[in-house]
Design a protein around this motif. Structure first.
Motif, short mmCIF file in Angstrom:
data_model
loop_
_atom_site.label_atom_id
_atom_site.label_comp_id
_atom_site.label_asym_id
_atom_site.label_seq_id
_atom_site.Cartn_x
_atom_site.Cartn_y
_atom_site.Cartn_z
N VAL A 310 44.19 38.94 40.82
CA VAL A 310 43.96 40.21 40.14
C VAL A 310 45.28 41.02 40.25
O VAL A 310 45.21 41.99 39.23
CB VAL A 310 42.77 40.83 40.83
N ALA A 324 41.41 47.26 38.23
CA ALA A 324 40.77 46.16 38.54
C ALA A 324 40.78 45.55 40.21
O ALA A 324 41.71 46.05 40.82
CB ALA A 324 41.37 44.95 37.68
N THR A 326 38.74 42.48 42.86
CA THR A 326 38.15 41.24 43.23
C THR A 326 37.33 41.67 44.27
O THR A 326 37.55 42.15 45.36
CB THR A 326 38.85 40.16 43.48
N GLN A 343 35.03 33.88 40.88
CA GLN A 343 35.15 35.32 41.55
C GLN A 343 34.53 36.38 40.79
O GLN A 343 34.51 36.40 39.52
CB GLN A 343 36.65 35.54 41.90
N MET A 345 34.22 40.08 39.61
CA MET A 345 35.35 41.21 39.60
C MET A 345 34.60 42.45 39.02
O MET A 345 33.52 42.48 38.44
CB MET A 345 36.60 40.74 38.77
N ASP A 379 35.20 34.89 31.13
CA ASP A 379 34.36 36.11 31.93
C ASP A 379 33.16 36.31 31.44
O ASP A 379 33.33 36.03 30.01
CB ASP A 379 35.31 37.40 31.72
#
Length: 706
Positions: A310, A324, A326, A343, A345, A379
């Motif tokens: 990130v 941003a 995580t 992960q 986020m 994503d």
């Protein structure tokens, strides 16, 4: 038999030694003490019965002294043993065996402790494995709420098998070690699927701007995943990966030529192709989809690392990603890489203008290496975890495919697909946003291409002949580029409409609204101490972006718009090219003022441009500090107040040949600057500072003479 008076150990630990067997430490030589304690059988009189040895322990003083010496030196040499024996009235051999037994005792205690730890880890792994198996067996489909078959949410089934095999191997190994542990103590922790604790990682380039309140703003609308949510997240990630692969590789009729010379998504065909999908489009949201590709000067391994870290991701895409973090890592991948990494986020995406609202997304990111060697990172929003949540921006499967090419290059295919409520966008930016150029795939690809060129330049080991002579070493070149990178990141994170910014609107007569905010700089070595005022405004100028960019980056025209030059001559002292475009460079400028009493000033400037936008960012720098940087010193302690321009096309237009081209019309210009209004952090903003802002932020600033 050894004489008992040379032992001082616990009977429970050393019963064998007291009956004639000595436990020898692995770092000591085996040596019998029989000759010292009693005559051999050959020397004894057969008619005489052997005398029984008298047993006694070391005195409390002797033990205390040897314990103290052991703490300092558990392995005394011959000289130390002899000296210690003389002080305590013991033979050197007695001292030797006491230390040997003491080491053995300590090792046994450590082994018992390690066994207890290993047993606890073993039980923890078993519990984790059983918990995830139960969760997977009870997983529900997000669309129909029915039980999902394990084959459908395979993760891709192969990955789950690998994970379970790894867990079984760990359990077997730990069980074996617990049962018969004889080796060295273990210093590494055993891997397990994380759960419960959240891992917060914030972008390193914020330079103190992202405080706890800002983090709270970004997390306020996030719905934290529960244990029962995680199987659903896994299924969403797998489905999103399948959709991304097809979206990236399909042609017509799924993708058709668009008005802006980029691929446009056929929504009817999309709904027919992906019947499963991730749910219907929410009412009131507009679909926005785009696809683009490019050959990037970076290998696939480094590209994957940038996307999955990130901090690196936020830094490389600082013009797009304003914030941003995580939230939780569900899987770190297998085989020592990011294959299978998963992960959760949250991120905020921006256009470099306070007039365009940011887009906040809460999503899962999944990375996978496919059979053909292609890597993919996808994503997909997690807003559907709670049907009642109202989102202004949903992220359908979006991401990129990375294909390895020879000579360290990679081919990247990028897909962006979102559903968004953008009714709050300012009118002058609406054509750009509606065209998909503001947040679309072409902007991500163009930014990645430009930043990879910059990274390649920063890692160059030689100084090109074009660089000016003030940079005399490779270390100085790298330090100057690192300082410029921090300047650009600070500018980009402070120019947009991020919810972390407490913008205040000032009504400026004859111009668009000017947004201002103040920050207290106290413990940040990268900023001057005191009250820092930031201001930004955006407006349209009837000049193509390329022409505006060339005018603003040229030091010869700087005196026409830059108040810092004060009418003086601006000279370029250093120049580092960092891209194919001749305008992509880092420069060190010197302002030669006509006033002999005024000390010459230095300005650090970075200019960068691609097909989707341009930046000219600069900051005054202290001469002494800059000399340290040019000598290869640490640039993190150089105080910067970045100002500059962000230049975007006003939307797609027609060039002279009637072909659709980005940036052939006017430009959307954002002017942003920072000033130190007071060196005392507790001071308040004065009306004089507000008046100065109004005078500096008019439409003529940066555009009147282009």
């Amino acid at each position: 038999m050894f004489s008992p008076n040379i032992f001082d150990t616990s009977p429970s630990l050393f019963e064998s030694e007291l009956t004639g067997r000595m436990r020898i430490d692995d770092d000591c030589d085996t040596k019998s003490g029989t000759e010292m304690d009693a005559p051999s059988r050959d020397d004894q009189d057969p008619s005489q019965r052997p005398k029984r040895k008298r047993y006694h322990r070391h005195t409390h003083h002797q033990i205390q002294e040897m314990e103290a010496f052991f703490k300092e030196c558990p392995h005394p040499d011959d000289k130390q043993r002899k000296e210690l024996g003389c002080e305590l009235g013991l033979e050197p051999l007695q001292v030797k065996f006491w230390f040997q037994n003491k080491r053995t005792q300590m090792k046994a205690q450590h082994e018992r402790h390690e066994n207890a730890v290993l047993k606890a880890e073993n039980e923890k792994l078993r519990a984790e494995n059983n918990r995830y198996k139960d969760a997977l067996s009870n997983a529900k489909c997000p669309n129909c709420e029915g039980l999902a078959a394990l084959g459908e949410m395979s993760f891709d089934e192969q990955h789950l098998r690998i994970e379970n095999a790894r867990l079984r191997e760990e359990v077997d190994r730990i069980t074996c070690s617990s049962a018969k542990y004889v080796g060295k103590p273990m210093s590494t922790s055993f891997p397990h699927l994380p759960g419960g604790a959240f891992n917060f990682e914030t972008q390193s380039g914020f330079a103190g701007e992202m405080c706890g309140v800002a983090v709270g703003d970004l997390l306020r609308s996030v719905i934290w995943p529960t244990e029962t949510d995680k199987p659903m997240i896994v299924e969403l990630a797998v489905a999103a990966m399948e959709e991304l692969m097809r979206m990236a590789r399909s042609g017509e009729p799924l993708w058709v030529p668009g008005e802006n010379s980029l691929d446009a998504l056929n929504e009817e065909e999309y709904l027919r192709t992906f019947t499963r999908g991730i749910g219907p489009k929410p009412l009131g949201l507009r679909s926005e989809a785009s696809r683009d590709s490019a050959v990037i000067i970076m290998n696939h391994v480094n590209l994957v690392e940038i996307l999955m870290d990130v901090n690196q991701w936020s830094s490389v895409f600082c013009g797009i990603v304003s914030r941003a973090m995580t939230l939780e890592v569900l899987s770190t991948g297998v085989a020592g890489n990011y294959n299978g990494a998963l992960q959760v986020m949250t991120a905020e995406f921006q256009v470099p203008s306070p007039l365009v609202p940011t887009r906040e997304n809460y999503f899962v990111r999944y990375c996978k290496q496919h059979i053909d060697g292609t890597w993919a990172v996808v994503d997909v929003s997690l807003d559907n975890l709670r049907p009642s949540r109202i989102s202004k921006c949903g992220r359908r499967p979006s991401g990129c495919l990375i294909q390895e090419l020879p000579n360290g290059y990679s081919k990247v295919i990028w897909v962006e697909h979102v559903e968004v409520d953008d009714r709050a966008v300012h009118n002058i930016y609406r054509p750009l946003v509606n065209s998909g150029l503001a947040f679309g795939a072409n902007r991500w690809v163009a930014t990645l291409d430009r930043q990879c060129e910059r990274l390649a330049s920063s890692m160059a080991s030689n100084i090109p002949a074009g660089d000016l002579c003030v940079i005399t070493s490779t270390e100085g070149r790298k330090s100057m580029l690192k300082l410029a990178e921090r300047m650009v990141t600070s500018f980009c994170t402070g120019v947009g409409a991020s919810t972390a910014h407490a913008w205040t609107t000032l009504s400026a007569t004859g111009s668009d609204d000017v947004r201002v905010m103040t920050r207290k700089s106290m413990d940040d070595p990268g900023r001057p101490l005191g009250i820092v005022l930031s201001a930004a405004t955006s407006f349209w100028i009837p000049v193509p972006p390329k022409r505006a960019f060339d005018f603003l980056r040229d030091e010869n025209s700087r005196s026409e718009w830059d108040i810092l030059s004060n009418g003086g001559v601006v000279e370029e002292m250093a120049h580092i090219a960092n891209g194919r475009d001749p305008g992509n460079c880092v420069s060190l400028l010197r302002v030669n003022s006509g006033n002999s009493n005024q000390t010459n000033m230095l300005i650090l400037q970075e200019s960068c441009s691609d097909a989707t936008g341009s930046y000219v960012i600069y900051s005054p720098v202290d001469i002494v500090a800059m000399n340290i940087v040019l000598g290869g010193g640490d640039p993190d302690y150089v105080a910067l107040l970045p100002s500059g321009f962000a230049i975007l096309p006003d939307g797609p237009g027609l060039n002279g040949e009637g072909i659709v081209e980005i940036g052939s019309g006017g430009s959307l210009l954002t002017v942003a600057f920072q000033i130190l209004v007071d060196s005392i952090p507790t001071a308040k903003l004065s009306l004089g500072s507000v008046a100065t802002i109004n005078s500096l932020s008019g439409k003529d600033q940066g555009g009147g003479h282009v």
